[in-house]
Design an enzyme around this catalytic site. Structure first.
Site, PDB file in Angstrom:
ATOM      1  N   ALA A 132     -22.409  18.993  22.336  1.00 17.27           N
ATOM      2  CA  ALA A 132     -21.515  17.826  22.283  1.00 17.27           C
ATOM      3  C   ALA A 132     -20.279  18.125  23.105  1.00 17.27           C
ATOM      4  O   ALA A 132     -19.919  19.287  23.330  1.00 17.27           O
ATOM      5  CB  ALA A 132     -21.132  17.517  20.839  1.00 17.27           C
ATOM      6  N   SER A 133     -19.616  17.048  23.547  1.00 20.83           N
ATOM      7  CA  SER A 133     -18.428  17.206  24.388  1.00 20.83           C
ATOM      8  C   SER A 133     -17.392  16.168  23.998  1.00 20.83           C
ATOM      9  O   SER A 133     -17.721  15.003  23.767  1.00 20.83           O
ATOM     10  CB  SER A 133     -18.816  17.046  25.864  1.00 20.83           C
ATOM     11  N   ALA A 134     -16.137  16.613  23.903  1.00 13.07           N
ATOM     12  CA  ALA A 134     -15.028  15.701  23.582  1.00 13.07           C
ATOM     13  C   ALA A 134     -13.865  16.011  24.512  1.00 13.07           C
ATOM     14  O   ALA A 134     -13.972  16.841  25.415  1.00 13.07           O
ATOM     15  CB  ALA A 134     -14.625  15.863  22.122  1.00 13.07           C
ATOM     16  N   SER A 135     -12.746  15.334  24.296  1.00 15.11           N
ATOM     17  CA  SER A 135     -11.624  15.444  25.230  1.00 15.11           C
ATOM     18  C   SER A 135     -10.968  16.815  25.195  1.00 15.11           C
ATOM     19  O   SER A 135     -10.463  17.286  26.210  1.00 15.11           O
ATOM     20  CB  SER A 135     -10.585  14.364  24.927  1.00 15.11           C
ATOM     21  N   GLN A 138     -15.707  21.440  23.914  1.00 15.33           N
ATOM     22  CA  GLN A 138     -17.128  21.141  23.802  1.00 15.33           C
ATOM     23  C   GLN A 138     -17.819  22.267  23.030  1.00 15.33           C
ATOM     24  O   GLN A 138     -17.271  23.364  22.880  1.00 15.33           O
ATOM     25  CB  GLN A 138     -17.776  20.913  25.163  1.00 15.33           C
ATOM     26  N   VAL A 139     -19.037  21.980  22.560  1.00 20.18           N
ATOM     27  CA  VAL A 139     -19.723  22.869  21.628  1.00 20.18           C
ATOM     28  C   VAL A 139     -21.064  23.301  22.215  1.00 20.18           C
ATOM     29  O   VAL A 139     -21.809  22.476  22.753  1.00 20.18           O
ATOM     30  CB  VAL A 139     -19.930  22.158  20.268  1.00 20.18           C
ATOM     31  N   LYS A 153     -17.404  26.760  19.939  1.00 15.05           N
ATOM     32  CA  LYS A 153     -16.516  25.698  20.415  1.00 15.05           C
ATOM     33  C   LYS A 153     -15.567  26.283  21.452  1.00 15.05           C
ATOM     34  O   LYS A 153     -14.918  27.312  21.211  1.00 15.05           O
ATOM     35  CB  LYS A 153     -15.724  25.117  19.233  1.00 15.05           C
ATOM     36  N   ASP A 288      -9.392  13.993   8.978  1.00 15.03           N
ATOM     37  CA  ASP A 288     -10.121  13.394  10.104  1.00 15.03           C
ATOM     38  C   ASP A 288     -11.571  13.149   9.681  1.00 15.03           C
ATOM     39  O   ASP A 288     -12.514  13.517  10.388  1.00 15.03           O
ATOM     40  CB  ASP A 288     -10.048  14.334  11.318  1.00 15.03           C
TER      41      ASP A 288
END
Length: 551
Positions: A132-135, A138-139, A153, A288
């Protein structure tokens, strides 16, 4: 003055806003109001005329176009429902923090640099393709040498510099908005950017997230309701974190949960209990908890991930919050108003009767609904919005709590629409309140204070003797400190200083005028005139300074 680079970035942002039909936001400001007519020369205005989506949709799309840092800003902004209109807050909550991954080889190089060894030595297996990738990060999937499956991570390379640049730009825009727009001042843009600045920089530190995860895991070590993955500290640094890999069904896939035989009613109730346990028992809650961060095991237990944002409350906030909710449940609006004043959430001078009437106006319509449809989160939101009229300053920890409660409530009713949140939460709060007051609470606090008391009690006879001896000799002094007295003393000192300076200035001015009337036997005419000018000028300046300071 705005630097050239920031100016170009501001121009680009303005172009994106115009492209999404948000030019009225720019042209409504005091700065651009004289050139508002220019919107009619924009091609974006005429091509979108009559078919513009709602403003919330346009704002969301503009933030998505501006990039991941602005998406993150929109997500955090969506939690400030005390500031935003409901339609915009709802639309911003739909923002997805998904960006294209950076190359796996680059992630591998970052891991090797942080941990000081090749990936082949650190792990028995490492998947270069990210999960997965976020701002922010990423993992990647991996397996330790002893066989444990983990996820790694990694913080995006160069993201710190990007964040610093964009945050500084947000500060510039916020200050401009606050300066030129009355409506913007009401929304406190600089304060909002400060909150975003703190949050996003906290998320950059994976050591902090790992510590949060470890604390939450310890709190729910023996819980049948919640699983928190283990952190492997030997492989964790500020930009790399390794944690246990846990498999589960995403919580928003309700049909898949049904097929797995998960009891959705129990799952919904457990979600509420987990939340209130974190808030009231542990005073450490996952702030969150959107569906992307929650999974469910086939046997019906929650799995929680992503611990970058955690919330805490003071003991006083915990108690006042519980009392507020219980008083609301019993429709004791007078007590709700009194609690807000006692807690300092609203100013001490607030008229309780007026505040009580405002709360009753907001609350009574809620009770017309079936109790299973009454929203805890919406009640808190309306309560905060009402309190803003009475100069309530929203505390960041209460905003996080409200956001989390809305998430939990929505999640619980998605799993089990008939969920009665009140009947689930009320016994928990009543039990917690009973533990905070009464004999059991007294016994617990006495036990907690015993080590400190045992240390200080031997000194008590000696201190008592010293006080009594000074009293008998007339040497006992009582020192009393008051903010009001301190202010009065400060004003008196300032007044005395101004009086002295005014006398000195008047003397100089008068002396200069007298010198100017004629020469003295001791000085020639030119020197006499020069001294007269200097003296009267200096005196006048001193008097003006005193007058300006007293305005």
């Amino acid at each position: 003055m705005i630097p050239v680079r920031e100016g170009l970035r501001v121009a680009y942002i303005a172009w994106v806003l115009a492209r999404h039909g948000l030019d009225e936001i720019l042209l409504a400001t005091h700065l651009f109001r004289p050139i508002r007519f220019l919107r009619y020369f924009s091609p974006f205005y005429w091509t979108s005329l009559g078919r513009r989506p709602p403003r919330g949709v346009r704002i969301r799309r503009a933030l998505e176009d501006l990039g991941p840092i602005y998406v993150k800003f929109g997500q955090i902004l969506s939690t400030r429902r005390d500031l935003l209109p409901d339609d915009i807050a709802e639309e911003l909550s739909k923002l997805q923090d998904q960006v294209p991954p950076f190359p796996g080889e680059q992630a591998q190089a970052l891991i090797e640099k942080a941990l000081g060894a090749p990936v082949g030595e650190l792990f028995a297996d490492f998947t270069v393709q990210p999960l997965a990738s976020a701002s922010i990060a990423q993992v990647h999937a991996a397996r330790l040498n002893e066989g444990t499956e983990v996820v790694v991570k990694v913080v995006r390379p160069g993201i710190q510099k990007t964040i610093d640049r964009d945050v500084q730009l947000l500060y510039t825009i916020a200050r401009m908005a606050q300066r030129y727009s009355r409506e913007a001042r009401r929304l406190r843009p600089v304060e909002v950017v400060e909150e975003y600045d703190r949050t996003i920089h906290d998320e950059l530190d994976l050591m902090r997230e790992a510590a949060n995860c470890t604390q939450l895991r310890r709190n729910f070590q023996d819980s049948p309701m919640l699983i928190v993955p283990q952190i492997y500290w030997d492989y964790t640094r500020s930009n790399v974190m390794v944690q246990e890999r846990i498999y589960g069904i995403p919580v928003d896939r309700v049909d898949e949960l049904r097929r797995a035989g998960v009891d959705l009613k129990r799952l919904g109730e457990w979600g509420v209990e987990i939340f209130f346990t974190q808030v009231f028992r542990d005073n450490f809650f996952h702030a969150d908890m959107h569906p992307g961060n929650i999974f469910v095991t086939p046997d019906g237990r929650y799995i929680s991930v992503d611990f970058g944002i955690m919330g805490t409350l003071t003991t006083e906030d915990q108690r006042y919050l519980a009392e507020n909710l219980l008083a609301f449940f019993h429709r004791d609006y007078r007590r709700v108003a009194e609690l807000h004043v006692e807690s300092g959430w609203v100013p001490k001078h607030t008229r309780v009767e007026e505040f009580e009437a405002a709360i009753r106006t907001v609350s009574e319509p809620i009770w017309e609904k079936p109790i299973s449809e009454i929203s805890f989160g919406q009640f808190l939101l309306r309560l905060f919005q009402t309190a803003r009229r009475f100069d309530m300053e929203i505390q960041p920890q209460l905003v996080l709590l409200q956001k989390t409660l809305l998430n939990i409530e929505g999640l619980g009713r998605m799993l089990y629409p008939e969920l009665d949140l009140w009947s689930t939460a009320k016994p928990f709060m009543e039990r917690w309140m009973a533990e905070q007051v009464g004999p059991r609470a007294f016994a617990r606090r006495s036990k907690e204070s015993l080590p400190q008391l045992s240390e200080e009690l031997p000194e008590l006879p000696h201190l008592t003797y010293k006080v009594l001896k000074k009293a008998s000799e007339g040497q006992l002094e009582i020192r009393w400190k008051s903010e009001e007295l301190t202010r009065l003393r400060r004003e008196l000192r300032a007044s005395r200083r101004d009086t002295r300076e005014a006398l000195a200035g008047a003397s100089l001015l008068l002396g200069g005028l007298l010198l100017n009337l004629g020469t003295t036997p001791l000085l020639p005419g030119l020197a006499n005139a020069t001294l007269a000018l200097i003296g009267s000028g200096a005196g006048l300046l001193v008097l003006l300074k005193v007058m300006l300071r007293r305005q």
